[in-house]
Write a protein that holds these residues in place. Structure first.
Motif, PDB file in Angstrom:
ATOM      1  N   ARG A  33      40.907  48.565  36.745  1.00 12.16           N
ATOM      2  CA  ARG A  33      42.149  48.526  37.540  1.00 12.16           C
ATOM      3  C   ARG A  33      42.888  49.856  37.514  1.00 12.16           C
ATOM      4  N   GLY A  88      48.018  50.861  40.457  1.00 11.24           N
ATOM      5  CA  GLY A  88      46.944  50.860  39.459  1.00 11.24           C
ATOM      6  C   GLY A  88      47.427  51.556  38.197  1.00 11.24           C
ATOM      7  N   LEU A  98      49.772  42.993  38.252  1.00  4.04           N
ATOM      8  CA  LEU A  98      48.618  43.802  37.837  1.00  4.04           C
ATOM      9  C   LEU A  98      48.269  43.539  36.370  1.00  4.04           C
ATOM     10  N   LYS A 101      46.269  40.369  36.249  1.00  2.02           N
ATOM     11  CA  LYS A 101      44.908  40.589  36.752  1.00  2.02           C
ATOM     12  C   LYS A 101      44.076  41.356  35.730  1.00  2.02           C
ATOM     13  N   THR A 102      44.713  42.321  35.057  1.00  5.98           N
ATOM     14  CA  THR A 102      43.974  43.190  34.138  1.00  5.98           C
ATOM     15  C   THR A 102      43.667  42.485  32.820  1.00  5.98           C
TER      16      THR A 102
END
Lengths: 218, 211
Positions: free
Chosen positions: B27, B43, B156, B159-160
């Motif tokens: 990511r 990111g 994020l 997700k990471t």
């Protein structure tokens, strides 16, 4: 906490005002106790309002700046008009630390928290001029990296110290706010204080100390 | 330091360092390209160095901390410039085709073409916010108070790392401190203390004035 079928986000939103009341309570106590507060873990320390105090209600806001913004007549008038503290600049003096920060009521977030300069390094005279030694780049990079890491850890430890203090204050505030002492003693003291009337400081102190010292019941 | 705190919910996986390192690399920020559809992308980058996106273990792990830069790139073409260039392109197209009007589809295509051309002549706007995650404490300190980047970072992060972040607030702080039964009841029934003179608030006065 209550297991009512309300979404976490809603529960967070519904209790944002409690953070504003924390600021209000700190403001009251700094004035009543002449900027000397205490918690069980930290003992006595200095805390007073300094810098910027922002009060609002809906779209109307009042911003007061100065070395003692809470003492301004305008600040108490804003409270009488139904505004509550949205953020407050605080000066803290605890342990070896002396710092200022802005505490936001609704998020309990910090702004402008400046770690104290390292006194040892700050007070040390610059080293006497020695012949410049050309070090290898790799070693320079490693030294720079070490310094950056050290500075990072220092800042994080300092942030944690300040967070521990504000958490202890919030815990004491909740002990008072969620006890019968709030309606019986604190709310009347707040009303008198805002109106510029005398507050029986010792009576207030006894009531709040009792609420804080109360052992939690399961 | 200006920051907001977030609390990590969930358990760390086994061998989390290796797993997290892979996930962070996956990511890591991919800079925007002019011909891509995406107008904004976020990111991970190196803390304090938003243009370093090839991340090594030592860039990410500082002993018990994970440190990262949350970078967001966005194309920001000034509106008047875009409008002028689109008008010029439309006029040239009509002249070339010998027509007086453009279809909606043609207009959209021309606008996209002009946007891409302008993007090739400029760089996207880059914004990066530092973040430190004290793994043992389960606390993320995000060095911004702005809501939008905070929300994008939470997404994020999930997700990471597969872990949820809960933003600090009076409610979450009270939950962490822990309330006994009596306090919980009082918390549930809590109403805001009103210091307004005569119990009236600014909004009440404003409403009266309007009447």
């Amino acid at each position: 906490m209550s297991a009512a079928p309300i979404h976490l986000a809603d529960r967070i939103e519904l209790r944002r005002f409690v953070g504003r009341e924390l600021l209000l309570w700190l403001w009251l106590e700094t004035e009543l106790f002449e900027a000397t507060l205490s918690t069980k873990e930290h003992g006595q320390f200095g805390l007073w309002l300094e810098g910027r105090l922002v009060l609002d209600e809906g779209k109307e806001s009042t911003v007061i700046k100065g070395s003692a913004p809470g003492m301004h007549r305008e600040a108490k008038e804003a409270l009488l008009r139904g505004k509550t503290p949205e953020r407050a600049g605080l000066h803290l003096s605890f342990g070896d630390h002396e710092c200022t920060l802005t505490l936001r009521g609704e998020t309990l977030a910090f702004a402008g928290l400046v770690p104290p300069r390292k006194t040892r390094e700050a007070d040390e005279p610059p080293p006497l001029a020695a012949p410049p030694v050309r070090r290898k780049k790799k070693r320079d990079d490693a030294a720079t990296n070490d310094l950056a890491h050290e500075s990072f850890y220092d800042r994080m430890h300092f942030a944690r110290d300040v967070e521990a203090l504000t958490t202890a204050l919030y815990r004491d505030f909740l002990a008072v706010r969620l006890s019968p002492a709030w309606d019986a003693h604190v709310a009347p003291a707040l009303a008198a204080w805002v109106a510029g009337e005398d507050v029986d400081v010792e009576r207030y102190r006894a009531a709040r100390d009792k609420a804080i010292a109360r052992k939690p019941r399961g | 330091m200006t920051y907001a705190r977030f609390f990590v919910e969930g358990e760390l996986p086994d061998e989390f360092r290796e797993r997290f390192m892979k996930a962070v690399r996956l990511r890591a920020m991919r800079p925007l390209e002019p011909d891509e559809e995406e107008l904004e992308r976020s990111g991970w980058a190196k803390i304090g160095e938003p243009f370093v996106v090839d991340l090594a273990y030592d860039d990410v792990f500082f002993n018990e901390y994970v440190v990262l830069g949350f970078r967001t790139d966005r194309w920001a073409i000034p509106g008047p410039v875009l409008r002028t260039r689109v008008k010029e392109a439309e006029a040239a197209y009509l002249e070339k085709k010998g027509r007086e009007r453009l279809s909606r589809k043609e207009k959209a295509e021309l606008k996209l073409m002009v946007s891409k051309k302008l993007r090739r002549q400029m760089s996207p706007v880059t914004r990066s916010v530092d973040l430190s995650w004290a793994i043992g404490e389960g606390v993320v300190r995000f060095f911004s108070h702005a809501q939008k980047p905070g929300a994008a970072m939470m997404e994020l992060f999930k997700k990471t790392f597969g872990l949820t972040l809960v933003p600090e607030s009076p409610y979450t702080a009270a939950a962490r401190i822990g309330l006994d039964k009596a306090q919980e009841k009082a918390w549930h029934d809590l109403e805001m203390t009103c210091l307004a003179s005569g119990g009236r608030r600014v909004t009440d006065e404003a409403a009266e004035e309007e009447e």
